[in-house]
Design a protein around this motif. Structure first.
Motif, PDB file in Angstrom:
ATOM      1  N   ASN A   1       0.805  -1.224   0.000  1.00  0.00           N
ATOM      2  CA  ASN A   1       0.000   0.000   0.000  1.00  0.00           C
ATOM      3  C   ASN A   1       0.837   1.273   0.000  1.00  0.00           C
ATOM      4  O   ASN A   1       0.448   2.275  -0.599  1.00  0.00           O
ATOM      5  CB  ASN A   1      -0.931   0.028   1.211  1.00  0.00           C
ATOM      6  N   ARG A   2       1.940   1.259   0.706  1.00  0.00           N
ATOM      7  CA  ARG A   2       2.753   2.471   0.817  1.00  0.00           C
ATOM      8  C   ARG A   2       3.703   2.624  -0.368  1.00  0.00           C
ATOM      9  O   ARG A   2       4.019   3.737  -0.787  1.00  0.00           O
ATOM     10  CB  ARG A   2       3.532   2.445   2.136  1.00  0.00           C
ATOM     11  N   LEU A   3       4.147   1.528  -0.919  1.00  0.00           N
ATOM     12  CA  LEU A   3       5.123   1.554  -2.001  1.00  0.00           C
ATOM     13  C   LEU A   3       4.472   1.732  -3.370  1.00  0.00           C
ATOM     14  O   LEU A   3       4.941   2.519  -4.199  1.00  0.00           O
ATOM     15  CB  LEU A   3       5.932   0.251  -1.976  1.00  0.00           C
ATOM     16  N   ALA A   4       3.396   1.009  -3.618  1.00  0.00           N
ATOM     17  CA  ALA A   4       2.813   0.948  -4.965  1.00  0.00           C
ATOM     18  C   ALA A   4       2.456   2.302  -5.562  1.00  0.00           C
ATOM     19  O   ALA A   4       2.746   2.540  -6.749  1.00  0.00           O
ATOM     20  CB  ALA A   4       1.577   0.039  -4.947  1.00  0.00           C
ATOM     21  N   PRO A   5       1.834   3.226  -4.816  1.00  0.00           N
ATOM     22  CA  PRO A   5       1.452   4.500  -5.432  1.00  0.00           C
ATOM     23  C   PRO A   5       2.634   5.347  -5.887  1.00  0.00           C
ATOM     24  O   PRO A   5       2.450   6.306  -6.641  1.00  0.00           O
ATOM     25  CB  PRO A   5       0.665   5.207  -4.312  1.00  0.00           C
TER      26      PRO A   5
ATOM     27  N   GLY B   1      17.230  -4.136   4.489  1.00  0.00           N
ATOM     28  CA  GLY B   1      17.203  -3.195   5.596  1.00  0.00           C
ATOM     29  C   GLY B   1      18.373  -3.441   6.526  1.00  0.00           C
ATOM     30  O   GLY B   1      18.746  -4.594   6.754  1.00  0.00           O
ATOM     31  N   ASP B   2      18.938  -2.367   7.058  1.00  0.00           N
ATOM     32  CA  ASP B   2      20.092  -2.567   7.949  1.00  0.00           C
ATOM     33  C   ASP B   2      19.697  -3.234   9.261  1.00  0.00           C
ATOM     34  O   ASP B   2      20.552  -3.752   9.981  1.00  0.00           O
ATOM     35  CB  ASP B   2      20.838  -1.248   8.193  1.00  0.00           C
ATOM     36  N   ASN B   3      18.401  -3.247   9.583  1.00  0.00           N
ATOM     37  CA  ASN B   3      17.908  -3.969  10.752  1.00  0.00           C
ATOM     38  C   ASN B   3      16.968  -5.104  10.340  1.00  0.00           C
ATOM     39  O   ASN B   3      16.084  -5.493  11.103  1.00  0.00           O
ATOM     40  CB  ASN B   3      17.176  -3.009  11.710  1.00  0.00           C
ATOM     41  N   GLY B   4      17.159  -5.610   9.133  1.00  0.00           N
ATOM     42  CA  GLY B   4      16.327  -6.696   8.631  1.00  0.00           C
ATOM     43  C   GLY B   4      16.946  -8.053   8.893  1.00  0.00           C
ATOM     44  O   GLY B   4      17.720  -8.234   9.840  1.00  0.00           O
TER      45      GLY B   4
ATOM     46  N   GLN C   1      21.377  -1.316   0.419  1.00  0.00           N
ATOM     47  CA  GLN C   1      20.961  -1.417   1.816  1.00  0.00           C
ATOM     48  C   GLN C   1      20.475  -0.057   2.296  1.00  0.00           C
ATOM     49  O   GLN C   1      21.122   0.961   2.078  1.00  0.00           O
ATOM     50  CB  GLN C   1      22.105  -1.892   2.717  1.00  0.00           C
ATOM     51  N   LEU C   2      19.313  -0.061   2.939  1.00  0.00           N
ATOM     52  CA  LEU C   2      18.704   1.162   3.438  1.00  0.00           C
ATOM     53  C   LEU C   2      18.456   1.047   4.935  1.00  0.00           C
ATOM     54  O   LEU C   2      18.399  -0.063   5.486  1.00  0.00           O
ATOM     55  CB  LEU C   2      17.363   1.415   2.734  1.00  0.00           C
ATOM     56  N   ALA C   3      18.291   2.176   5.585  1.00  0.00           N
ATOM     57  CA  ALA C   3      17.900   2.175   6.995  1.00  0.00           C
ATOM     58  C   ALA C   3      16.476   1.644   7.100  1.00  0.00           C
ATOM     59  O   ALA C   3      15.572   2.124   6.411  1.00  0.00           O
ATOM     60  CB  ALA C   3      17.990   3.583   7.561  1.00  0.00           C
ATOM     61  N   GLY C   4      16.287   0.632   7.928  1.00  0.00           N
ATOM     62  CA  GLY C   4      14.950   0.075   8.081  1.00  0.00           C
ATOM     63  C   GLY C   4      14.985  -1.361   8.545  1.00  0.00           C
ATOM     64  O   GLY C   4      16.042  -1.994   8.599  1.00  0.00           O
ATOM     65  N   GLY C   5      13.822  -1.879   8.872  1.00  0.00           N
ATOM     66  CA  GLY C   5      13.701  -3.241   9.349  1.00  0.00           C
ATOM     67  C   GLY C   5      13.249  -4.193   8.259  1.00  0.00           C
ATOM     68  O   GLY C   5      13.347  -3.894   7.065  1.00  0.00           O
ATOM     69  N   HIS C   6      12.727  -5.341   8.672  1.00  0.00           N
ATOM     70  CA  HIS C   6      12.335  -6.370   7.709  1.00  0.00           C
ATOM     71  C   HIS C   6      11.186  -5.904   6.819  1.00  0.00           C
ATOM     72  O   HIS C   6      11.074  -6.305   5.665  1.00  0.00           O
ATOM     73  CB  HIS C   6      11.945  -7.647   8.458  1.00  0.00           C
ATOM     74  N   HIS C   7      10.315  -5.042   7.338  1.00  0.00           N
ATOM     75  CA  HIS C   7       9.201  -4.500   6.559  1.00  0.00           C
ATOM     76  C   HIS C   7       9.492  -3.053   6.156  1.00  0.00           C
ATOM     77  O   HIS C   7       8.613  -2.195   6.202  1.00  0.00           O
ATOM     78  CB  HIS C   7       7.903  -4.570   7.362  1.00  0.00           C
TER      79      HIS C   7
ATOM     80  N   HIS D   1       9.658  -1.629   3.416  1.00  0.00           N
ATOM     81  CA  HIS D   1       8.789  -1.099   2.354  1.00  0.00           C
ATOM     82  C   HIS D   1       7.488  -0.529   2.910  1.00  0.00           C
ATOM     83  O   HIS D   1       6.750   0.155   2.202  1.00  0.00           O
ATOM     84  CB  HIS D   1       8.480  -2.201   1.335  1.00  0.00           C
ATOM     85  N   LEU D   2       7.186  -0.811   4.183  1.00  0.00           N
ATOM     86  CA  LEU D   2       6.019  -0.254   4.857  1.00  0.00           C
ATOM     87  C   LEU D   2       6.392   0.903   5.777  1.00  0.00           C
ATOM     88  O   LEU D   2       5.520   1.463   6.445  1.00  0.00           O
ATOM     89  CB  LEU D   2       5.293  -1.341   5.659  1.00  0.00           C
ATOM     90  N   GLU D   3       7.681   1.240   5.820  1.00  0.00           N
ATOM     91  CA  GLU D   3       8.124   2.388   6.600  1.00  0.00           C
ATOM     92  C   GLU D   3       8.121   3.611   5.693  1.00  0.00           C
ATOM     93  O   GLU D   3       8.618   3.564   4.564  1.00  0.00           O
ATOM     94  CB  GLU D   3       9.521   2.126   7.167  1.00  0.00           C
ATOM     95  N   GLU D   4       7.571   4.711   6.178  1.00  0.00           N
ATOM     96  CA  GLU D   4       7.309   5.858   5.315  1.00  0.00           C
ATOM     97  C   GLU D   4       8.549   6.359   4.580  1.00  0.00           C
ATOM     98  O   GLU D   4       8.532   6.547   3.369  1.00  0.00           O
ATOM     99  CB  GLU D   4       6.694   6.992   6.141  1.00  0.00           C
ATOM    100  N   GLN D   5       9.638   6.586   5.299  1.00  0.00           N
ATOM    101  CA  GLN D   5      10.827   7.128   4.655  1.00  0.00           C
ATOM    102  C   GLN D   5      11.461   6.100   3.721  1.00  0.00           C
ATOM    103  O   GLN D   5      11.805   6.412   2.573  1.00  0.00           O
ATOM    104  CB  GLN D   5      11.853   7.574   5.691  1.00  0.00           C
ATOM    105  N   ALA D   6      11.595   4.865   4.191  1.00  0.00           N
ATOM    106  CA  ALA D   6      12.233   3.832   3.368  1.00  0.00           C
ATOM    107  C   ALA D   6      11.416   3.528   2.119  1.00  0.00           C
ATOM    108  O   ALA D   6      11.984   3.278   1.045  1.00  0.00           O
ATOM    109  CB  ALA D   6      12.433   2.563   4.189  1.00  0.00           C
TER     110      ALA D   6
END
Length: 286
Positions: A48-52, A238-241, A259-265, A267-272
């Motif tokens: 939902n957050r990535l597709a648009p 993600g660096d925390n994935g 590699q980006l800042a973020g966890g396993h999800h 793609h659902l984090e706003e900035q990532a």
């Protein structure tokens, strides 16, 4: 800053091998179709957050069997990851796609790689988020894997499903799961994964999904798929994935890793999600 754009969505339904597979779509109907595959116990709303934010593509995100609005597999049939390959190809065939690109997260990324290895002539490009290939069991552990899976299946037979008192309780549970997501993302996922029945709110996803795998491939078997992949591949971690195997990455002959800042999800984090969209748009799935 929220970079998500407003975009019309559409629900599709496919009949594949006697079962219904649901999908959520974004983008113009005449744009290049890309099939998107979610992770374990998630559903099509994971995009939902990535597709648009993706340009020039029609993203068709499936609810894999047992998830979201799709049918469950027969009660006696274990969930083998490789069975999803035939399901996805069935959807692609119904869409008239001879060649297509795949976007996958976690388990969905593993399924995408299996498809690209088994049918390299059909896969144009791969975008893998936080996943490369399935979990494995080495040959010497196959018997104990089978025994553990059967024992747990017997132990859980007849156990009543857990009910939540209200929708918000289910959202809170999803927010605080093994791989946490924010409230908005949890709401999206729960909306597609829950139903209200007598006694409360229940997960729609098949309870058999949480059972241990009866059988898995070995690492050499998985590597045989990776060596056959010809599609250009974008791997986003993600660096925390979940750490991924350098050996597996090296076996993909045409791969770019980010590699980006973020966890396993992530793609659902706003900035990532915005950064991932930029990478995918530059990768040019069109």
């Amino acid at each position: 800053m929220n970079t998500t754009q407003t975009q019309t969505t559409e629900e599709l339904r496919f009949q594949v091998n006697g079962h219904q597979i649901a999908a959520k779509c974004w983008g113009d109907r005449n744009a290049t179709p890309v099939l998107a595959l979610h992770g374990w116990l998630d559903n099509a709303a994971t995009f939902n957050r990535l597709a648009p934010q993706l340009r020039g593509v029609r993203l068709i995100a499936l609810d894999l069997m047992g998830h979201g609005f799709s049918d469950h597999r027969p009660a006696s049939m274990p969930y083998y990851i490789w069975d999803n390959v035939m399901d996805v190809l069935g959807v692609a065939d119904q869409l008239g796609l001879t060649r297509f690109s795949l976007l996958g997260h976690s388990m969905g990324a593993s399924i995408a790689t299996l498809i690209a290895g088994a049918f390299p002539e059909r896969v144009e490009k791969l975008v893998l988020i936080e996943g490369i290939a399935p979990l494995v069991t080495e040959p010497e552990d196959a018997a104990t894997q089978l025994a553990a899976a059967i024992k747990k299946r017997i132990r859980l037979q007849g156990r009543e499903a857990k009910a939540y008192s209200d929708f918000d309780a289910a959202v809170n549970a999803r927010m605080n799961g093994r791989w946490p997501v924010d409230a908005e993302a949890a709401t999206w996922l729960v909306e597609r994964s829950i139903e209200q029945r007598s006694g409360g709110y229940y997960w729609r996803s098949d309870a058999n999904l949480i059972l241990p795998s009866v059988m898995r491939m070995s690492e050499p078997q998985v590597e045989s798929f990776l060596t056959r992949v010809t599609a250009a591949t974008l791997l986003i971690l993600g660096d925390n994935g979940i750490p991924q195997s350098d050996r597996r990455i090296a076996l993909l002959r045409n791969i770019r890793t980010e590699q980006l800042a973020g966890g396993h999800h992530l793609h659902l984090e706003e900035q990532a999600a915005g950064l991932i969209a930029t990478l995918i748009n530059e990768f040019d799935l069109v």
